[in-house]
Design an enzyme around this catalytic site. Structure first.
Site, PDB file in Angstrom:
ATOM      1  N   GLU A 263       0.845  -1.195   0.000  1.00  0.00           N
ATOM      2  CA  GLU A 263       0.000   0.000   0.000  1.00  0.00           C
ATOM      3  C   GLU A 263       0.879   1.244   0.000  1.00  0.00           C
ATOM      4  O   GLU A 263       1.809   1.313   0.807  1.00  0.00           O
ATOM      5  CB  GLU A 263      -0.918   0.004   1.231  1.00  0.00           C
ATOM      6  CG  GLU A 263      -1.945  -1.120   1.176  1.00  0.00           C
ATOM      7  CD  GLU A 263      -2.878  -1.132   2.386  1.00  0.00           C
ATOM      8  OE1 GLU A 263      -2.874  -0.167   3.175  1.00  0.00           O
ATOM      9  OE2 GLU A 263      -3.614  -2.110   2.540  1.00  0.00           O
ATOM     10  N   HIS A 282      -7.068   2.304   1.255  1.00  0.00           N
ATOM     11  CA  HIS A 282      -7.290   2.014   2.678  1.00  0.00           C
ATOM     12  C   HIS A 282      -8.065   3.145   3.367  1.00  0.00           C
ATOM     13  O   HIS A 282      -7.639   3.677   4.396  1.00  0.00           O
ATOM     14  CB  HIS A 282      -5.950   1.760   3.384  1.00  0.00           C
ATOM     15  CG  HIS A 282      -6.068   0.883   4.598  1.00  0.00           C
ATOM     16  ND1 HIS A 282      -5.108  -0.028   4.968  1.00  0.00           N
ATOM     17  CD2 HIS A 282      -7.053   0.780   5.534  1.00  0.00           C
ATOM     18  CE1 HIS A 282      -5.492  -0.641   6.076  1.00  0.00           C
ATOM     19  NE2 HIS A 282      -6.677  -0.175   6.435  1.00  0.00           N
TER      20      HIS A 282
HETATM   21  P1  NAD Z   1     -13.594  -8.847  14.193  1.00  0.00           P
HETATM   22  O1  NAD Z   1     -12.466  -9.296  15.043  1.00  0.00           O
HETATM   23  O2  NAD Z   1     -14.818  -8.293  14.846  1.00  0.00           O
HETATM   24  O3  NAD Z   1     -14.058 -10.050  13.237  1.00  0.00           O
HETATM   25  C1  NAD Z   1     -13.153 -10.905  12.590  1.00  0.00           C
HETATM   26  C2  NAD Z   1     -13.854 -12.245  12.426  1.00  0.00           C
HETATM   27  O4  NAD Z   1     -13.015 -13.119  11.654  1.00  0.00           O
HETATM   28  C3  NAD Z   1     -14.124 -12.952  13.762  1.00  0.00           C
HETATM   29  O5  NAD Z   1     -15.511 -13.241  13.890  1.00  0.00           O
HETATM   30  C4  NAD Z   1     -13.296 -14.241  13.669  1.00  0.00           C
HETATM   31  O6  NAD Z   1     -13.966 -15.335  14.275  1.00  0.00           O
HETATM   32  C5  NAD Z   1     -13.190 -14.434  12.168  1.00  0.00           C
HETATM   33  N1  NAD Z   1     -12.080 -15.277  11.747  1.00  0.00           N
HETATM   34  C6  NAD Z   1     -10.847 -15.414  12.313  1.00  0.00           C
HETATM   35  N2  NAD Z   1     -10.112 -16.295  11.600  1.00  0.00           N
HETATM   36  C7  NAD Z   1     -10.884 -16.722  10.576  1.00  0.00           C
HETATM   37  C8  NAD Z   1     -10.682 -17.631   9.496  1.00  0.00           C
HETATM   38  N3  NAD Z   1      -9.521 -18.295   9.354  1.00  0.00           N
HETATM   39  N4  NAD Z   1     -11.691 -17.815   8.607  1.00  0.00           N
HETATM   40  C9  NAD Z   1     -12.861 -17.147   8.744  1.00  0.00           C
HETATM   41  N5  NAD Z   1     -13.120 -16.297   9.759  1.00  0.00           N
HETATM   42  C10 NAD Z   1     -12.140 -16.080  10.659  1.00  0.00           C
HETATM   43  O7  NAD Z   1     -12.971  -7.798  13.157  1.00  0.00           O
HETATM   44  P2  NAD Z   1     -13.690  -6.543  12.452  1.00  0.00           P
HETATM   45  O8  NAD Z   1     -13.637  -5.377  13.365  1.00  0.00           O
HETATM   46  O9  NAD Z   1     -14.994  -6.968  11.869  1.00  0.00           O
HETATM   47  O10 NAD Z   1     -12.621  -6.278  11.280  1.00  0.00           O
HETATM   48  C11 NAD Z   1     -12.515  -7.177  10.180  1.00  0.00           C
HETATM   49  C12 NAD Z   1     -11.326  -6.801   9.308  1.00  0.00           C
HETATM   50  O11 NAD Z   1     -11.456  -5.465   8.820  1.00  0.00           O
HETATM   51  C13 NAD Z   1      -9.974  -6.847  10.012  1.00  0.00           C
HETATM   52  O12 NAD Z   1      -9.027  -7.413   9.124  1.00  0.00           O
HETATM   53  C14 NAD Z   1      -9.638  -5.395  10.224  1.00  0.00           C
HETATM   54  O13 NAD Z   1      -8.249  -5.194  10.302  1.00  0.00           O
HETATM   55  C15 NAD Z   1     -10.219  -4.795   8.971  1.00  0.00           C
HETATM   56  N6  NAD Z   1     -10.466  -3.325   9.034  1.00  0.00           N
HETATM   57  C16 NAD Z   1     -10.219  -2.579   7.909  1.00  0.00           C
HETATM   58  C17 NAD Z   1     -10.466  -1.202   7.906  1.00  0.00           C
HETATM   59  C18 NAD Z   1     -10.244  -0.373   6.664  1.00  0.00           C
HETATM   60  O14 NAD Z   1     -10.003   0.823   6.773  1.00  0.00           O
HETATM   61  N7  NAD Z   1     -10.342  -0.939   5.485  1.00  0.00           N
HETATM   62  C19 NAD Z   1     -10.949  -0.581   9.079  1.00  0.00           C
HETATM   63  C20 NAD Z   1     -11.217  -1.369  10.194  1.00  0.00           C
HETATM   64  C21 NAD Z   1     -10.965  -2.745  10.161  1.00  0.00           C
END
Ligand code: NAD
Length: 308
Positions: A263, A282
């Site tokens: 990125e 992002h």
């Molecule tokens: P969260 O922790 O609430 O949810 C993640 C889910 O993934 C959990 O329910 C977990 O059980 C599941 N998980 C873990 N390993 C797994 C696997 N191998 N297969 C399938 N499911 C699996 O997280 P969130 O707050 O919903 O965030 C999700 C993603 O979004 C993260 O990667 C976070 O870094 C990313 N994010 C991106 C931005 C952005 O600006 N684009 C902003 C915030 C978060």
């Protein structure tokens, strides 16, 4: 009166600085009034970090440090082991930007299904819809959205997709029980079933050794012809070379990536020359609303920790 010193190395919302200033002496590691960390290390009690890193060296050089508050999700930018060893609390704000990410995912989903980029380019060349049958889009209503990872963001997204657009939503999350997935409104499925039956697939897992290149050549081959994929989670979960091959073979219908392995994605990357690929830098979690919420939540973490 003693006010604990807080160091902020990167700009955050000014209302959060105002809130902090009631209880703390705030110094900045940027701009005209820049104070380097070393100059305040002996006195600093709190750090509010948005981008950049907090290193073990900084932590051990700050004997009065009590809290490092991360502005946003994840604490990968902080040496948590060093902080823990020094008795320093590390916090983040995981709930503050989930609505923004869910809404950005919807923006990308609609843009892919209605061929927004290709339509915009065609219009610039003076072509009407009747001369461009390939610009005919697809409705979301009645189509199947497959969510890989069903945590905070995916749950908010599922609600919008079901209530707002009448989509069918299925979810794969091996850490949740089928019952928990059903209670949150989706149909639990295996990864294979999700790949084979979804019209649109959206990724919401953390980047872990087990999720690195979770979606590669075999997974793309299993997806429906013309299906679209969206990644607003973390770069590295999709094998980008395999994605490009699947797009070049006209198997996949399109892709939208808010996060990439590198990125920002380098200039001249083949993704940029495709009108069925959308890359955003992002920005999924960045809205005026979430930036205020995240900053205020991080400031509140600091105030609570320093009130003792
Ligand atoms: P969260 O922790 O609430 O949810 C993640 C889910 O993934 C959990 O329910 C977990 O059980 C599941 N998980 C873990 N390993 C797994 C696997 N191998 N297969 C399938 N499911 C699996 O997280 P969130 O707050 O919903 O965030 C999700 C993603 O979004 C993260 O990667 C976070 O870094 C990313 N994010 C991106 C931005 C952005 O600006 N684009 C902003 C915030 C978060």
């Amino acid at each position: 009166e003693h006010k604990p010193l807080v160091w902020i190395p990167y700009p955050i919302h000014e209302l959060a600085i105002k809130k902090l200033s009631h209880e703390c002496e705030v110094v900045f590691g940027y701009g005209d009034a820049l104070v380097p960390f070393d100059a305040v290390a002996s006195r600093v009690e709190g750090i509010l970090i948005r981008t950049g890193k907090v290193t073990a060296k900084q932590i051990v050089s700050a004997p009065r440090l009590k809290i490092i508050a991360r502005h946003g999700v994840g604490v990968d930018s902080v040496d948590v082991d060093a902080a823990t060893a020094a008795g320093v609390v590390v916090t983040n704000t995981p709930n503050s930007n989930l609505v923004s990410v869910a809404e950005h995912t919807i923006a990308l989903l609609l843009a892919l299904r209605r061929k927004l980029i290709a339509s915009d380019r065609a219009n610039q060349r003076g072509l009407g819809a009747e001369s461009r049958p390939e610009l005919v889009g697809r409705e979301l209503q009645g189509s199947t959205l497959g969510l890989i990872g069903f945590g905070r963001i995916a749950t908010a997204l599922a609600r919008i997709a079901i209530d707002g657009f009448g989509m069918k939503v299925s979810a794969y999350d091996p850490i949740l029980s089928d019952e928990e997935i059903r209670q949150k409104g989706a149909t639990p499925v295996s990864l294979q079933e999700l790949l084979a039956t979804s019209d649109a697939i959206s990724l919401h897992v953390p980047l872990l050794p087990q999720t690195r290149h979770l979606i590669g050549a075999n997974e793309f081959a299993t997806m429906k012809q013309g299906a679209v994929i969206i990644n607003t989670a973390r770069g590295g979960i999709i094998d980008e070379e395999a994605l490009l091959r699947s797009l070049n073979d006209s198997h996949l219908g399109g892709a939208a990536l808010d996060v990439t392995e590198i990125e920002p994605l380098p200039a001249g990357h083949p993704f940029y020359s495709r009108t069925n690929v959308i890359i955003t830098p992002h920005i999924g979690g960045q809205t005026e609303e979430s930036l205020l919420r995240v900053a205020l939540d991080a400031a509140e973490c600091i105030c609570q920790a320093l009130r003792g």
